[in-house]
Scaffold this motif. Structure first.
Motif: not given
Length: 294
Positions: A233, A235, A259, A261, A281, A284
């Motif tokens: 992920t 971010i 992913r 963000i 996150e 998740r």
């Protein structure tokens, strides 16, 4: 949180243990940062898994090593992970720590079952004007061998510890006034302590030089990305003054399986600016990986 020191790379490394049980989480700070950068998310992450943050060599309260470069930071991170007494961890890195985390995940996929990158040091896809040219220029000067430590020391000597922290937060945060008072005061205390450490300027200069050397070698950097197997992920903030946002958007597009963000009205430190989102996150991603881990 319990703070302890462990000898890694031949020097004393600070480890902040937030406790917790379940999936182990290891947090890696960025250039010029410290384990305390994770103080807003550490207690919440301990409700998800056993959580530790640590100081990279020459940073925070950690002692020096012969050379403060990505190789040393990667070896230290691997040693911290291996000392958790588990097979693999969820690895979280910010800025330079994100780049370190990427290298660890690429070199030792057996140690990293999930990867969270917060505004990782990333080269822009093309020549673009940085959001804050003064910051970019200063980092370039601070990376010059021999000159960098002197430039860092000269800058620090002109500022009080409080003003130094205020200036730094003004660069890495879009809204530094929102940082809790106790977190600000801890940063000032650490800035004051680091003025007693003769290796502090050298550690910063050598670290930034090592990061820049890798980022300008695009084929080497891309090869690292290709080797990352862990679910990831990304971010980052739309107003990042340190890592060019267009570079982070390029990274998100290139690594389409990740992913991604983008946080509106946020800067370079999501764990300080949007701690709840970062915790959410991480949880998740851990939950997503749980079935595969058994």
């Amino acid at each position: 949180m319990q703070r302890r020191y462990e000898t890694i790379e031949g020097t004393a490394i600070t480890v902040d243990d937030y406790g917790g049980t379940g999936r182990p989480i290891v947090l890696v700070h960025g250039l010029g940062g410290a384990s305390s950068n994770w103080s807003l998310v550490g207690p919440q992450l301990a409700e998800i898994g056993s959580t530790v943050a640590f100081d990279l060599p020459g940073h925070g309260r950690a002692g020096p090593v012969p050379r403060h470069d990505l190789e040393s930071h990667v070896r230290t991170t691997i040693a911290v992970i291996e000392r958790q007494g588990v097979e693999s961890v969820t690895l979280v890195g910010c800025s330079m720590g994100g780049l370190v985390a990427e290298i660890v995940a690429a070199q030792r996929p057996d140690l990293v079952d999930a990867l969270i990158l917060l505004a990782p040091a990333t080269p822009p896809p093309t020549l673009v004007m940085p959001k804050n040219p003064k910051v970019a220029a200063r980092l370039a000067v601070q990376s010059i061998p021999g000159i960098g430590p002197l430039a860092t020391a000269a800058l620090t000597s002109r500022l009080t510890p409080k003003r130094q922290v205020e200036m730094t937060l003004g660069i890495v945060m879009q809204h530094p006034e929102l940082l809790p008072t106790d977190a600000f005061e801890r940063s000032v205390e650490l800035a004051r302590l680091r003025r007693t450490m003769p290796w502090a300027g050298r550690a910063f200069s050598e670290s930034v030089a090592s990061v820049l050397r890798l980022l300008i070698r695009r084929p080497t950097y891309l090869a690292i990305l290709e080797q990352i197997e862990a679910p990831t992920t990304l971010i980052f903030g739309s107003e990042d003054q340190v890592v060019v946002p267009v570079g982070l958007r390029w990274l998100a597009e290139r690594q389409s399986a990740w992913r991604s963000i983008e946080l509106a009205d946020a800067g370079h430190t999501p764990m300080l600016e949007r701690p709840d989102i970062v915790v959410r996150e991480i949880e998740r991603l851990i939950n997503r990986c749980a079935p595969a881990l058994g």
